[in-house]
Design an enzyme around this catalytic site. Sequence first.
Site, mmCIF file in Angstrom:
data_model
loop_
_atom_site.group_PDB
_atom_site.id
_atom_site.type_symbol
_atom_site.label_atom_id
_atom_site.label_comp_id
_atom_site.label_asym_id
_atom_site.label_seq_id
_atom_site.Cartn_x
_atom_site.Cartn_y
_atom_site.Cartn_z
ATOM 1 N N ASN B 113 0.798 -1.222 0.000
ATOM 2 C CA ASN B 113 0.000 0.000 0.000
ATOM 3 C C ASN B 113 0.835 1.278 0.000
ATOM 4 O OD1 ASN B 113 -1.738 -2.084 2.028
ATOM 5 N ND2 ASN B 113 -2.749 -1.252 0.190
ATOM 6 N N ILE B 120 1.114 6.812 0.695
ATOM 7 C CA ILE B 120 0.421 5.729 1.393
ATOM 8 C C ILE B 120 -1.029 5.680 0.939
ATOM 9 C CG2 ILE B 120 -0.158 4.797 3.676
ATOM 10 C CD1 ILE B 120 2.002 6.831 4.733
ATOM 11 N N CYS B 121 -1.499 4.478 0.797
ATOM 12 C CA CYS B 121 -2.916 4.327 0.502
ATOM 13 C C CYS B 121 -3.598 3.821 1.769
ATOM 14 C CB CYS B 121 -3.111 3.331 -0.650
ATOM 15 S SG CYS B 121 -4.843 3.060 -1.051
ATOM 16 N N LEU B 122 -4.178 4.741 2.506
ATOM 17 C CA LEU B 122 -4.853 4.347 3.741
ATOM 18 C C LEU B 122 -6.095 5.213 3.861
ATOM 19 C CD1 LEU B 122 -4.624 2.640 6.366
ATOM 20 C CD2 LEU B 122 -3.509 4.603 7.413
ATOM 21 N N LEU B 155 -0.871 -0.172 -4.157
ATOM 22 C CA LEU B 155 -0.113 0.828 -4.902
ATOM 23 C C LEU B 155 1.117 0.173 -5.514
ATOM 24 C CD1 LEU B 155 -0.099 4.037 -2.671
ATOM 25 C CD2 LEU B 155 -1.068 3.800 -4.954
#
Lengths: 855, 184
Positions: B113, B120-122, B155
């Site tokens: 991620n 960051i993919c959060l 990602l």
Amino acid sequence: MTTLHDRIFASVFPPPSEVDVPTPTATPILGSSGFGEPFGSQHTTASQSATETGAAEQIKWDRAWHTATTFLSLRDEPIHAEQDEETLKGRWIRYAGPETQKALAYLLSESSSGRQLRRESNTDDLLRWYFEKVVLEHYVKHVLPGLIRILRKSQVPNDLFEAGQQLHIVKSIYLHPLQNHVAQTLSNGGRTELARFETDLHGLFTHTLPQDKVVENLSAFFGQQCSLILNGVGKNGMQDVVSSVPVVRQRTLKLMQMLQGVGLGGYQAQRIFAEVMSDILTSHIKSTYAGVWTSPSNVVDHLRDWVENSFSRFVVEILSSMKTDNASGIDELMDVTHADVERWQELGVNKLGALRTDELFDVIVEWENGSQGAIEDLKRYVTTPSSRTYLTTKFSSVVSYRLLQPGASTTEILQVYISIIRAFTLLDPKGVLLDRVARPIRRYLRERDDTVTIVVGGLLADPEDESSADDVLLELAIEMNKSATAKGEDDADDADLDYDDMNWMPDPVDAGPEYKKSKNSDVIGSFISLFESKDIFVKEFQNILGERLLKKEYEFDREIRVLELLKLRFGEPALQACEVMLRDILDSRRVDTFIHKDKELDLNDESAPELHTRILSHLFWPSLHSETFFIPPEVESLQSRYSTGFESLKQSRKLTWLHALGQVTVALDLEDRTVIEEVQTWQASVIYAFQPSPSEDSSTPITRTFNDLVETLHMTGSLLRNALTFWIGKLVLKQTSTSPPIYAVLETLSDEDAAHPGTTSAAIAAAAETATAAAAPAVLSEHEVAQEKMEVYWQYVVGMLTNGGPMPLQQIVMMLKLTVPGGFPFGSEELKDYLEEEVRGGKLDFAGGVYRIKH
Amino acid sequence: MADFTMEDTQNSAPGQPSVHEVSKLSSTSRRQDTQSVTKRLQTELMQLMLSSTPGISAFPSSPENLLNWTATIAGPSETPYASLTFKLSFQFPSSYPYAPPTVLFKTPIFHPNVDFSGRICLDILKDKWSAVYNVQSVLLSLQSLLGEPNNASPLNGQAAELWDSDPTEFKRLVLARHQDLDEE
């Protein structure tokens, strides 16, 4: 032979005499070409006869000139002024014979035809010739060097006297032939000519004598004489002075006249005289009134009187002796009028004001010893904006130089500030001046850490308590009592609105347009308003109040009064916590009585200890010591019974015991004596630990090791050591071994023990320590609180160094200042110490100027 | 640190005013904003310091500006990231806490991620952000993300694939990619 030789020599080389050799009477008249005629041409008869008479006239003139100049010339030698008059006369004064008289008359007569012929040469004006050739040259050659020598000696006043005398004689010698022989031949008795000659002579004297020396001598002379006459400052005491004053006065006047006579008076002397008189006024004021501060003050009146009766009179005398004969306009200005006297009086008052201004700081320091008179004098002075400004600027600079220094203790500064407030309130009831001078002091006081503590301590101090330490500001307590007794003062606040007030005064001119006397301008008000934010003050008050409430028995009149006063100033909400604290203590008494009855705590057997409590609402109290340690089981059981009592009384409230606070009355039954002491709880716990346990043999002295005690009491080492020292100091315990430390009870106090040098000296040292230990405050000081917080700051440092990498000390401090809410209370030095501790503890690395966290 | 500032805006939530737009707001309101943000961040820092959760830590990066923080996460044990530490940068908008901070991995990390720029993919850093979250909760979430990646929206596709298929290779790549940032 010599005469002959001289004559022959003189016939070839004209003698260096000023006296022209007269033209021999038999000189043939060669005739000369008349104007516009060719030389040697045929003369007309008319012109011939004119020339002939001219030539005869010329010869006559020349002969007369010769006679006159011979008579007028002076000996080529100095005049010895020290010789008596007769000698001088005989030597210097000549009497003119009939021929000389005739010659003078001829030469000076306007109508003398020979004069016309001599117009072009320098030999037509006998008087001018006399001045330029005879007087000037004689003066420069013989008189001037002597005068300069005299003046250089700088022996006041004799030099001036001597010089004046010499000039006087010289002048009279110079003048003598003119006055006695020349004057009568002139029209109008030669008055004009004589006056001109005199003026020239004066000019000569004035300009040839070294100016600076004359000025110096003259002012020194004036200074000395005048101070002798006016101030009566004599080296031989009053008696002598009084008798000599007329003499000195006479002498001064005489000299003045003399100087005036030789032209050294006049404008210059007047100027010097004026300067000197001004100095005299200053020095008189200084010597007479400096340090005379008693109240009521009559200094100003005395000064005015002195100016009018002594000073002015003297000035009049001197000035009249300075008057010149010729009636020019200047002389009229020299008449002393009443207006002048008044001006001088004003001048004197101003000078007095300046003196008092210089003294003001000392006046204020001495305030308690009665220096109000000086302020009364100053009051007469500070009437103009410029004098007020001078006063405040001058005083402020003195204050910052003498008072606002690191060397002065805060108490001292506050003490002086109190005096300043009192003095300036008297000086300027409107408070404008006080406002100005107080600003820098207040600003400075705000910077001092202990100001609040001292102020609050002072407010709460007991003025009747003689024993209190020097650094307690008892003034404040006294002032507090005063303001408490003086009722109805508040009415004064609206004084400006009272239209019936016949004593109303407008604000001083230099008050700002929006100036309003602050209501807090009395001493207490000034101190309480010292801090912009009341929080600091309230906080400090809370701390000290807490301290006192826990220490004292149930007598809080003073505290209540101070609290009420502060409530008026700060408003109730700000002081709510203090209010609660007081309530707590007062309620505790009630609750305590109730619980005692309810739980029948009093009905226990005699041996059980009595327990009384103070119940504090801890949210409202400052941080308190909360060290825990084991307390004797008897007390603990009492506590738990008490707690239940309390909880049944106040539902949903719980008691937390603060073991470290409180007092215990300990009675120790030792073999040979009974010791009763009022001690702190931890001290009691420690001594209780020496109580023999059932397993121990109570016949031998009980011993405990230090480590045992730490374990049984769960007490911190420092506190335990403190308590042990206390008991050693009280000669209850003794240390029997140092490593490991073992303590034993002194059951019997043998002489040996009491007298043992080691014990006693230790005991003395311990007693001193005991005093501090006993005085350990109940409330945590701000510093201690901060110390506790250091743990938290350490977390910040760890976070900072973990995330931001290694950092130098300064950066850490900066980061802490920014990130800690409410600011970081320590300086970089303190942080450095702390960090170094951590470096030693192995949590940090310090290398290359940066701190690095150790993983 | 400077080379990340350009990318910061790319990671920010859509609709959030860019730094440029924020600067156009009236200065008074902005100052008030900054003040309240500063206060909030000080409080958060205080909490963080007092609680001192093991494995995570954060601190403002410079004394001039409280809006930039640096954080450190220790890789959770029993994950491929065990015994590794990761540095992150936090940038707080002036509307914080009503908008999420921009968070980037500064230490290169191999994670399904996180992309190679550290973005960051959060969800809670984007549309699921709420004002109740704080630095501590974000850091805890990120720490747990290390152990439990969300492979559904990767990602880094390679990482997502390897996470399930070849843990050994994954671990090797993690170690290969990881390098401790030079301490400034």
